[in-house]
Design a protein around this motif. Structure first.
Motif, short mmCIF file in Angstrom:
data_model
loop_
_atom_site.label_atom_id
_atom_site.label_comp_id
_atom_site.label_asym_id
_atom_site.label_seq_id
_atom_site.Cartn_x
_atom_site.Cartn_y
_atom_site.Cartn_z
N ALA A 141 0.82 -1.20 0.00
CA ALA A 141 0.00 0.00 0.00
C ALA A 141 0.86 1.25 0.00
CB ALA A 141 -0.93 0.00 1.21
N ARG A 142 2.10 1.15 0.52
CA ARG A 142 3.00 2.30 0.53
C ARG A 142 3.89 2.35 -0.70
NH1 ARG A 142 3.32 1.04 6.13
NH2 ARG A 142 5.25 -0.12 5.83
N THR A 143 3.68 1.45 -1.64
CA THR A 143 4.50 1.45 -2.85
C THR A 143 4.39 2.78 -3.59
OG1 THR A 143 4.24 -0.93 -3.13
CG2 THR A 143 4.78 0.33 -5.10
N ARG A 144 5.53 3.29 -4.00
CA ARG A 144 5.56 4.56 -4.73
C ARG A 144 5.26 4.31 -6.20
NH1 ARG A 144 10.27 8.34 -2.02
NH2 ARG A 144 9.54 8.14 0.12
N VAL A 145 4.35 5.10 -6.74
CA VAL A 145 3.89 4.96 -8.12
C VAL A 145 4.18 6.26 -8.86
CG1 VAL A 145 1.92 4.46 -9.60
CG2 VAL A 145 2.04 3.45 -7.31
N PRO A 146 4.89 6.22 -9.99
CA PRO A 146 5.09 7.45 -10.77
C PRO A 146 3.75 8.07 -11.14
CG PRO A 146 6.55 5.72 -11.56
CD PRO A 146 5.61 5.07 -10.57
N ARG A 147 3.65 9.38 -10.96
CA ARG A 147 2.41 10.09 -11.28
C ARG A 147 2.51 10.57 -12.73
NH1 ARG A 147 2.18 13.17 -6.94
NH2 ARG A 147 3.01 15.06 -7.90
N LEU A 148 1.81 9.86 -13.62
CA LEU A 148 1.91 10.10 -15.06
C LEU A 148 0.52 10.17 -15.67
CD1 LEU A 148 4.64 7.39 -15.85
CD2 LEU A 148 5.03 9.85 -15.65
N PRO A 149 0.39 10.89 -16.80
CA PRO A 149 -0.89 10.84 -17.53
C PRO A 149 -1.11 9.45 -18.11
CG PRO A 149 0.76 12.05 -18.77
CD PRO A 149 1.36 11.81 -17.42
N LEU A 150 -2.35 9.14 -18.47
CA LEU A 150 -2.73 7.79 -18.85
C LEU A 150 -1.94 7.28 -20.05
CD1 LEU A 150 -4.62 5.54 -17.94
CD2 LEU A 150 -6.36 6.45 -19.49
N ASP A 151 -1.68 8.13 -21.07
CA ASP A 151 -0.96 7.65 -22.24
C ASP A 151 0.47 7.26 -21.89
OD1 ASP A 151 -0.33 10.28 -21.70
OD2 ASP A 151 0.03 10.81 -23.80
N ARG A 152 1.11 8.03 -20.99
CA ARG A 152 2.46 7.65 -20.57
C ARG A 152 2.44 6.42 -19.67
NH1 ARG A 152 6.11 12.23 -18.28
NH2 ARG A 152 7.69 10.64 -18.77
N GLN A 153 1.39 6.27 -18.87
CA GLN A 153 1.26 5.04 -18.08
C GLN A 153 1.27 3.82 -18.98
OE1 GLN A 153 -1.96 4.83 -15.24
NE2 GLN A 153 -1.86 7.03 -14.82
N ARG A 154 0.54 3.91 -20.11
CA ARG A 154 0.47 2.75 -21.00
C ARG A 154 1.83 2.43 -21.61
NH1 ARG A 154 -5.07 5.29 -23.27
NH2 ARG A 154 -6.51 4.24 -21.82
#
Length: 621
Positions: free
Chosen positions: A558-571
């Protein structure tokens, strides 16, 4: 709390915590533990992190665990955990059957914390969070049967080795009465699905209490005794439908002198140095005729000379059906079956070195008494009665051996992976990040935890009234659901686009609906308009790799860090992470193929089936 706990709390590595201790004179001093493994006050650490502007997050489970651990002597941590389990049972109204430990935690706020934890995760889930942290804290002191081995043992005692069908103790959802005479923390009993009644015994009263709590919270009726099963059998009048056991080994003071005339030694009085053979016969004595016992043994028990008479009598009676070496350097699994009166013993026993492939062991046991690994009993009844699977490995003919060697060589060459399609950035800069818990609070992902009870057995096709269950092993292997469970509202069902993840760092995107979430797994249901499922699965898969061994629980993920990116870059990132996951799988396959190739190479060179290219000497010269 340990330095590893602090690292998880702040979302950093252990090396960072070590640097803080060296560089900051105001870092909290150890409040306990040892010089090599110091313990710190949670309150002091929180205050220091806050004063120094360090981001941190303490889950309710972590706070309850740290408060529980700090409320008493660490030497009695097992009793504190047992007390917490008893309190959770009491909240559910089920604690009346067990004796409370003679300990009272010094923190008056603990009962309220446990009630809050139960409200958030359920009573069983709350205790599972505490139990996993206890196991991690005392990992060097606790001997816990690996989950894959426990699962295999549980399935084997429910299948008739003669017919390949389920035992006549019950149906797919009813395993009858199951006994573990050395139950420890209850791992093996919990692995047996659908037990109508669980009986367990252990010399350690604290471990026995924890086992009872785990079973009762999982909904399994249980009776657990605290005593030595060989000297003071708590279930002498019971007859179980199945027995599972991972007994203590190497205890020469197991009571041979006082137990010389014990009726359990139907196959011979075990020598003083063979306590494991006493446990094997104890298990046979407590299972019904036609019932099975799966017992883990040190590999040396199969060939030690003092035990040859007992081994021989087990073979002659047809009580020993299989000896399976579970993994290189690992224990052997002995599959025993109590003969029915007048039953003709089989003419063969299965001797298999599974080399870590437990699915292969299960397949070979389904073929028993046929198959290449079934050895005639008459061939084993010599002066040694050596049942070591490695000694009886069947050798293929020279032509078949050559084909096998060539096939493994071809597969190893073909598996050579292409490097991932990544390139260095011209202007490298850190990505903005968030965490899984922050995404959940924002509604970008919904998180659900599976109940702690085990799945019911293998579902080639789910029986009426049951649903397939995706297990942690399935997620790790990338295979379809291998378990089943009775249908009901408590199950957490999976839908396409969900992400199922293990605490150990494996995650996958669900492609088809219809399966339920298995024990210890977490379901992440992302909002497809805000969070890409493949991107999320990739981040979860590599979260443990980045954090190291300190990250191993649901709260950690739950504390995992996730890059905050727009959806197209997430894909785009999801596709790249998918390539890296595929590369990891390929390298794992290459490692296994390489080990097989080396073993075949040694075997072939020493038996004359292979030779160096420059050595063209004729055979026999």
């Amino acid at each position: 709390m340990t330095a590893g706990d602090i690292a998880r709390l702040a979302g950093v590595g252990r090396a960072t915590v070590s640097n803080w201790r060296r560089r900051h004179g105001d870092f909290p001093r150890p409040a306990g533990g040892t010089a090599a493994s110091p313990l710190f006050s949670l309150a002091a650490v929180e205050d220091w992190l806050r004063r120094n502007g360090k981001r941190f997050e303490v889950s309710l489970g972590d706070r309850a665990w740290q408060r529980l651990r700090a409320s008493g002597d660490d030497l009695r941590l097992a009793d504190l955990v047992g007390w917490a389990g008893m309190h959770l049972l009491d909240l559910r109204g089920d604690a009346g059957k067990l004796a409370w430990p003679d300990i009272e935690p010094g923190d008056p706020g603990l009962p309220g914390l446990l009630a809050d934890l139960a409200a958030e995760h359920g009573h069983a889930g709350a205790f599972d969070l505490l139990f996993q942290r206890y196991v991690r804290a005392h990992s060097r002191r606790l001997a816990i049967t690996p989950a894959d081995v426990a699962g295999l043992m549980a399935r084997l005692v429910r299948r008739d080795t003669d017919t390949g069908t389920d035992t006549d103790a019950g149906t797919d959802t009813d395993a009858g009465t199951v006994l573990d005479p050395a139950c420890g923390l209850g791992t093996l009993l919990l692995a047996v699905p659908g037990a109508r009644r669980a009986l367990g015994q252990d010399t350690d009263a604290s471990a026995a209490r924890i086992a009872a709590v785990r079973l009762l919270l999982a909904g399994t009726p249980a009776e657990i005794a605290a005593a030595d099963s060989l000297r003071a059998d708590g279930f002498a009048g019971e007859v179980a439908d199945a027995v599972v056991c991972d007994p203590p080994s190497g205890d020469r003071a197991w009571g041979r002198e006082e137990l010389t005339g014990d009726p359990r030694w139907e196959y011979g009085l075990p020598p003083r140095g063979e306590p494991e053979l006493a446990w094997a016969q104890h298990c046979l004595a407590r299972v019904r005729p036609g019932g099975r016992a799966a017992v883990l043994m040190p590999a040396a028990v199969a060939g030690r000379r003092p035990g040859r008479r007992v081994r021989g009598d087990l073979l002659r009676a047809g009580a020993l059906r299989a000896v399976v070496t579970t993994a290189p350097g690992g224990p052997d699994l002995w599959l025993l079956r109590r003969p029915r009166p007048g039953e003709r013993p089989p003419g063969a026993v299965l001797l298999l070195d599974a080399e870590g492939d437990l699915a292969r062991a299960e397949r070979e046991l389904e073929r028993y008494p046929d198959g290449a690994f079934s050895v005639p009993v008459i061939d084993l009844l010599d002066d040694e009665v050596d049942l070591s699977p490695a000694r009886h490995r069947p050798r293929p003919g020279a032509e078949a051996f050559g084909r096998r060697f060539a096939e493994v060589t071809r597969r190893l060459r073909a598996a050579a992976p292409a490097p991932p399609d990544l390139e260095p950035r011209d202007d490298p800069r850190p990505l903005p990040v968030t965490t899984i818990s922050e995404l959940a609070r924002a509604g970008a992902v919904a998180i659900s935890h599976a109940p702690s009870g085990p799945p019911s057995g293998a579902p080639a096709s789910a029986a009426p009234g049951t649903v397939p269950v995706l297990t942690a092993a399935d997620v790790t292997a990338g295979s379809g659901p291998s378990g089943t469970a009775p249908a009901g509202p408590a199950l957490i069902m999976l839908e396409p686009g969900d992400v199922a993840a293990t605490a150990a760092g494996a995650a996958r995107v669900i492609g088809e609906a219809g399966a339920a979430l298995g024990p210890t797994l977490t379901r992440y249901r992302p909002d497809p308009e805000r969070l890409d499922a493949q991107f999320l699965a990739g981040v979860l898969t590599f979260a443990r790799t980045r954090a190291g061994a300190a990250s191993s629980s649901r709260a950690d993920l739950a504390r995992t860090r996730v890059p905050r990116l727009p959806l197209d870059r997430q894909r785009a990132y999801g596709r790249a992470l998918g390539e890296l996951i595929g590369l990891t799988d390929t390298l794992r396959e290459m490692s296994a193929l390489g080990e097989t190739l080396v073993r075949l190479g040694f075997d072939g060179l020493l038996h004359g089936d292979l030779g160096p290219r420059e050595d063209r000497a004729p055979r026999g010269s």
